[in-house]
Motif scaffolding. Structure first.
Motif, PDB file in Angstrom:
ATOM      1  N   LEU A 123     -62.630  86.814  21.077  1.00 35.48           N
ATOM      2  CA  LEU A 123     -63.114  86.107  22.500  1.00 35.48           C
ATOM      3  C   LEU A 123     -64.511  85.875  22.407  1.00 35.48           C
ATOM      4  CD1 LEU A 123     -62.459  85.278  25.119  1.00 35.48           C
ATOM      5  CD2 LEU A 123     -63.051  87.367  26.050  1.00 35.48           C
ATOM      6  N   ALA A 124     -65.413  86.670  21.804  1.00 31.12           N
ATOM      7  CA  ALA A 124     -66.729  86.180  21.670  1.00 31.12           C
ATOM      8  C   ALA A 124     -67.023  85.153  20.932  1.00 31.12           C
ATOM      9  CB  ALA A 124     -67.616  87.472  20.828  1.00 31.12           C
ATOM     10  N   ALA A 125     -66.266  84.656  19.852  1.00 28.91           N
ATOM     11  CA  ALA A 125     -66.432  83.552  19.113  1.00 28.91           C
ATOM     12  C   ALA A 125     -66.123  82.304  20.013  1.00 28.91           C
ATOM     13  CB  ALA A 125     -65.189  83.517  17.840  1.00 28.91           C
ATOM     14  N   VAL A 126     -65.043  82.393  20.970  1.00 29.49           N
ATOM     15  CA  VAL A 126     -64.470  81.139  21.667  1.00 29.49           C
ATOM     16  C   VAL A 126     -65.873  81.033  22.955  1.00 29.49           C
ATOM     17  CG1 VAL A 126     -63.142  80.838  23.445  1.00 29.49           C
ATOM     18  CG2 VAL A 126     -62.108  81.537  21.575  1.00 29.49           C
ATOM     19  N   VAL A 131     -70.706  78.457  24.947  1.00 28.78           N
ATOM     20  CA  VAL A 131     -71.940  78.550  25.526  1.00 28.78           C
ATOM     21  C   VAL A 131     -72.960  77.481  24.726  1.00 28.78           C
ATOM     22  CG1 VAL A 131     -74.059  79.965  25.661  1.00 28.78           C
ATOM     23  CG2 VAL A 131     -71.657  80.703  26.662  1.00 28.78           C
ATOM     24  N   ALA A 132     -72.768  77.541  23.419  1.00 30.61           N
ATOM     25  CA  ALA A 132     -73.587  76.564  22.732  1.00 30.61           C
ATOM     26  C   ALA A 132     -73.333  75.145  23.074  1.00 30.61           C
ATOM     27  CB  ALA A 132     -72.986  76.705  21.234  1.00 30.61           C
ATOM     28  N   GLU A 194     -71.453  71.891  15.324  1.00 31.25           N
ATOM     29  CA  GLU A 194     -72.785  72.557  15.704  1.00 31.25           C
ATOM     30  C   GLU A 194     -72.768  73.550  16.828  1.00 31.25           C
ATOM     31  OE1 GLU A 194     -77.119  70.645  16.663  1.00 31.25           O
ATOM     32  OE2 GLU A 194     -75.600  70.161  18.230  1.00 31.25           O
ATOM     33  N   ALA A 195     -71.574  73.466  17.688  1.00 31.45           N
ATOM     34  CA  ALA A 195     -71.404  74.402  18.620  1.00 31.45           C
ATOM     35  C   ALA A 195     -70.865  75.766  17.657  1.00 31.45           C
ATOM     36  CB  ALA A 195     -70.450  73.974  19.534  1.00 31.45           C
ATOM     37  N   ASP A 196     -69.921  75.604  16.775  1.00 26.11           N
ATOM     38  CA  ASP A 196     -69.555  76.686  15.966  1.00 26.11           C
ATOM     39  C   ASP A 196     -70.465  77.369  15.072  1.00 26.11           C
ATOM     40  OD1 ASP A 196     -66.684  76.283  16.382  1.00 26.11           O
ATOM     41  OD2 ASP A 196     -66.316  75.000  14.523  1.00 26.11           O
TER      42      ASP A 196
END
Length: 270
Positions: A123-126, A131-132, A194-196
């Motif tokens: 979930l933190a990865a999502v 957020v990024a 980039e968000a990844d």
């Protein structure tokens, strides 16, 4: 005004917009930001309030606490103006496998994705990824690119079509049809990548295991098999995404180990 002068003025305007709006993203990528962040944040807040009123929200306290715990840990790693934003969360009772963050720090998680993630790290990865998108000004950049694409297509259509005429309209329609494949889609894939990268750093700094991002995308690949070619999509393929995430392991794991040494060990699991 003659056709030549009109074409010259439009071309000058187009180039002025490009030059004046250049800035750098968190990963050093050149980006265009033409709109006001404050304007987008106000719109994000308005849309968030409308969503809260119009869609069913999850009532289960344990579920809300789980999502809020992960979101708080991620947001806690932000700095500057984004650390000072009034971040809000809505967990929507809908089966869609989706989550997004609106400008202004409005986090929306749909219940369907909670049936996909296996633990707090996934979930933190999502949420780190979403957020990024906000901290990298992606909403602003997309809006600006859309504005700029409209100007650019108009200029090109006039130059190719020879003025404001039926021929120009034909050129405009042809250029517009190709814009999403040739301009907007590849651009969006860059944003997603980039968000990844940035999101992986956020989750690692917060003490979540960045390796779980790859585990998550393996699950997503199984759930969302598609034959759409990557060049026709606004997102990288699952395989490309996994390769890019694995390439970030050295930096992300160093941040994760540092966070663990500092005692950052979130305990959010359901």
């Amino acid at each position: 005004m003659t056709k030549t002068i009109r074409q010259s003025l439009l071309t000058t305007l187009f180039m002025a917009l490009v030059v004046s709006a250049c800035s750098s993203s968190p990963t050093g990528r050149k980006q265009l930001v033409l709109k006001s962040d404050a304007e987008l944040e106000q719109e994000g807040t308005r849309q968030f309030r409308a969503l809260q009123e119009q869609v069913p929200l999850v009532k289960n306290g344990n579920t809300i606490d789980f999502v809020a715990c992960v979101a708080d840990a991620i947001v806690g790693e932000l700095e500057g103006d984004y650390a000072d934003l009034y971040w809000e969360l809505a967990v929507v009772d809908q089966p869609d496998v989706n989550a997004f963050v609106m400008p202004g720090g409005k986090i929306v998680v749909k219940a369907g994705i909670l049936g996909i993630v296996e633990n707090q790290h996934q979930l933190a990865a999502v949420l780190g990824h979403e957020v990024a998108h906000v901290t990298a000004h992606h909403s602003n950049e997309r809006a600006s690119r859309a504005m700029l694409a409209g100007v650019g297509i108009d200029v090109a259509a006039i130059l190719l079509g020879g003025g404001y005429s039926n021929q120009t309209r034909g050129a405009y329609e042809a250029l517009s049809a190709g814009a999403s494949l040739g301009i907007m889609n590849p651009f969006n894939r860059k944003q997603e990548t980039e968000a990844d990268v940035v999101g992986l750093e956020y989750m690692a700094r917060a003490g979540f295991d960045p390796r779980e991002s790859v585990a998550l995308w393996k699950i997503m690949n199984e759930k969302n098999k598609t034959n759409i070619p990557e060049y026709m999509s606004t997102h990288p393929s699952g395989e490309t995404r996994i390769e890019n995430l694995v390439a970030q392991y050295p930096k992300a794991l160093a941040l994760y180990n540092e966070a663990q040494a500092q005692g950052k060990n979130p305990n959010c699991d359901r």
